[in-house]
Design an enzyme around this catalytic site. Structure first.
Site, PDB file in Angstrom:
ATOM      1  N   HIS A 190      -1.586   2.259 -20.841  1.00  0.00           N
ATOM      2  CA  HIS A 190      -0.265   1.810 -21.258  1.00  0.00           C
ATOM      3  C   HIS A 190       0.672   3.004 -21.431  1.00  0.00           C
ATOM      4  CE1 HIS A 190      -1.192  -2.494 -22.766  1.00  0.00           C
ATOM      5  NE2 HIS A 190      -0.470  -2.534 -21.681  1.00  0.00           N
ATOM      6  N   GLU A 445     -12.017  -3.465   0.916  1.00  0.00           N
ATOM      7  CA  GLU A 445     -12.108  -2.374  -0.052  1.00  0.00           C
ATOM      8  C   GLU A 445     -13.518  -1.803  -0.151  1.00  0.00           C
ATOM      9  OE1 GLU A 445     -11.264  -3.923  -4.014  1.00  0.00           O
ATOM     10  OE2 GLU A 445     -11.777  -5.938  -3.318  1.00  0.00           O
ATOM     11  N   CYS A 516      -2.576  -2.118   0.113  1.00  0.00           N
ATOM     12  CA  CYS A 516      -2.073  -2.292  -1.252  1.00  0.00           C
ATOM     13  C   CYS A 516      -2.630  -1.242  -2.205  1.00  0.00           C
ATOM     14  CB  CYS A 516      -2.383  -3.701  -1.765  1.00  0.00           C
ATOM     15  SG  CYS A 516      -4.143  -4.056  -1.908  1.00  0.00           S
TER      16      CYS A 516
END
Length: 572
Positions: A190, A445, A516
């Site tokens: 965060h 992936e 992505c």
């Protein structure tokens, strides 16, 4: 003058005076046996401490606008404090073990945080700091401990610390802070998210930085290079002030690209999509000129929804996230994006759950990254998967939806997913619930998926290359581990070959392919991917104008030459 190298957590340059935060003192938690007669007094103190922290957060929330990231974080903290599942676990341990409430709370928080750290999911691992932060404040009250007041930090300071608590970062993000220089923290924390959102340069992974500088000493944070300059000389300060001004002018120039298509110098068009985890980020994506959503991480929705559901639940357990809750979130994003495509990834969490589902009991795995996670978890608990698919199909009539499946390693998994999806559609037809027959694609992936991409392309409607995990899995390198991080190389020959073969197999089977991973959102690597033939890139919303501007400076031939040169250097 001394240069210290770290990891870039938020781009930009900051110049200021260092403010070294005092290291958070390790609290001495007493361990004392109590009698049943003492249970009520301890539990009352615990509830009172939780209420006090709730009141403090309430005051901090009063002036924050709706959907503001700071508000979302504080609201999450409120829900953690009121989560009946966690509170019930604390209460059960307290009454069964008959130890003082401080000891029991400390033990339960440690257990919960450890499970998050071992989840195999970077985002969930970083959330371990959040539960430690919010219940750490409860513990401060229980122990009558008075930590350093973050409000004492002056405007214009560069914060130097071993680590930052999320709540402190929220407070500082409202101030004119020049930068963060931290020993601990990750790019998914965060702290990093807030720093990026509010344009505060940040560098993490700086070994013992808090003991290398004193409060008041001049310091430069170079978030672009991931380095800190301690006690810079005048020429360095002048040089970096020029860079700051150049960066300001560059940001102004980027504004024009928000409303323009992504075109190379010779007119080749690219589609630039956004990676998001919240509805707020979807709004940011629109503002930044995204062509759609390339990755909507639904695990974040699950975490938030469970917290809300738990706060309203009367029982000690909560069921999985309801179909209605998911439907409303997917619908809102699809409506917001209009005709633009929205690729929503099905639940991708690690083997150690922590979602407080009674349908998915938490399990311990020695290696969660290789364990019961992502699509493996969804197929192991098919009812959870069917509920998510129903919500997705219901929402599909409100926009341009694509469903993406994570961690595919075999064609049989795609066949199974398609079978489950077909069953969901049949039941919805019988119930006369409207839906669209939307594309189902996969994340590439793993090396297994890339090597078998020729076969997978025949059963998939699109590919999305998750280059972060593809690189880690192929090279067996944890990029967050400083001891082996130098081995993490997205242009290792093995990784390059896997990317190129996946792109070629998608082309041969006439299915779209995008990237992505973080490679898509960095100027240097986006150019190389473009040279490989990729025309769809998905990234953090704020990077979209930057990549548009970068592509506009080159022709396709020039980008192909850059890619070939990179491959040549890699193979030497």
């Amino acid at each position: 003058m001394n240069v210290v190298l770290g990891l870039s957590a938020s781009n930009g340059i900051g110049i200021g005076k260092a403010f070294v935060l005092p290291e958070i003192q390790e609290k001495i938690i007493p361990k004392e046996k109590i009698t049943s007669d003492q249970l009520a007094e301890g539990w009352d103190r615990f509830n009172s401490a939780c209420s006090s922290v709730q009141s403090i957060i309430d005051k901090q929330l009063q002036n924050l606008p709706k959907d503001n990231l700071q508000k979302i974080i504080f609201e999450t903290y409120q829900l953690m404090l009121a989560d009946p599942v966690f509170i019930q676990e604390v209460h059960d341990s307290y009454t069964e073990e008959l130890y003082n409430i401080e000891y029991i709370l400390d033990k339960k928080v440690d257990q919960y945080a450890e499970r998050l750290r071992n989840s195999g999911n970077d985002y969930l691992a970083e959330r371990s700091k959040d539960i430690e932060d919010v219940f750490g404040k409860v513990m401060d009250i229980l122990l009558d401990y008075h930590p350093f007041n973050i409000e004492e930090v002056p405007d214009g300071a560069v914060i130097v610390a071993k680590a930052m608590r999320t709540s402190d970062t929220v407070i500082l993000s409202k101030r004119k802070i020049a930068g963060f220089a931290l020993t601990e923290g990750g790019v998914s924390s965060h702290v990093a998210i807030l720093a990026k959102s509010y344009g505060i340069p940040a560098v993490v992974g700086l070994d013992d930085i808090q003991n290398q500088v004193k409060t008041g000493e001049p310091i430069i944070v170079d978030g672009k290079r991931g380095e800190i300059i301690l006690n810079p000389d005048e020429s360095s300060i002048t040089e970096y002030r020029i860079k700051i001004e150049d960066d300001r002018k560059y940001r102004e120039q980027l504004l024009q690209f928000r409303t323009k298509p992504a075109l190379t110098k010779d007119g080749t068009e690219f589609k630039l999509y956004a990676n998001i985890g919240t509805i707020e980020e979807a709004k940011i994506a629109l503002d930044e000129g995204a062509d759609g959503i390339g990755l909507f991480r639904t695990e974040f929705l699950f975490m938030d929804a469970i917290q809300h559901q738990s706060s309203e639940s009367a029982g000690p357990f909560s069921n999985s996230v309801s179909e209605e809750t998911q439907f409303e979130a997917y619908k809102e994003v699809l409506q917001m994006m209009g005709d633009k495509p929205v690729t929503i990834r099905t639940l991708d969490v690690g083997g150690d759950k922590l979602l407080n589902f009674k349908e998915i009991p938490a399990i311990q795995e020695k290696n969660p990254l290789m364990g019961l996670r992502a699509i493996r978890l969804s197929m192991f608990y098919p009812q959870i998967f069917r509920t998510q698919l129903r919500a997705l199909y219901r929402a599909s009539v409100y926009g341009n939806l694509r469903i993406m499946i994570p961690l595919i390693t075999d064609v049989s998994q795609v066949e199974t997913v398609r079978g489950i999806a077909e069953g969901v559609r049949i039941s919805m037809k019988e119930e006369k619930i409207p839906f669209k027959d939307v594309p189902i694609g996969i994340m590439v992936e793993t090396a297994a998926a890339a090597i078998c991409s020729d076969c997978l392309a025949k059963r998939s409607d699109f590919f999305s290359l998750g280059t972060n995990d593809l690189t880690q899995y192929t090279l067996c390198v944890d990029r967050e581990n400083p001891a082996v991080a130098p081995l993490y190389n997205e242009f290792n020959l093995a990784v390059v070959r896997l990317i190129r073969s996946t792109v070629e197999n998608a082309r041969l089977n006439n299915i779209p392919v995008s990237v992505c991973g973080e490679m898509a959102g960095r100027k240097e690597t986006a150019m190389i991917l473009a040279g490989f033939g990729l025309r769809n890139l998905s990234m953090t919303p704020k990077q979209i104008p930057i990549i548009k501007e970068t592509l506009s400076r080159f022709t396709i031939k020039e980008l192909e030459n850059i890619s070939m040169e990179t491959i040549s250097i890699t193979t030497i």
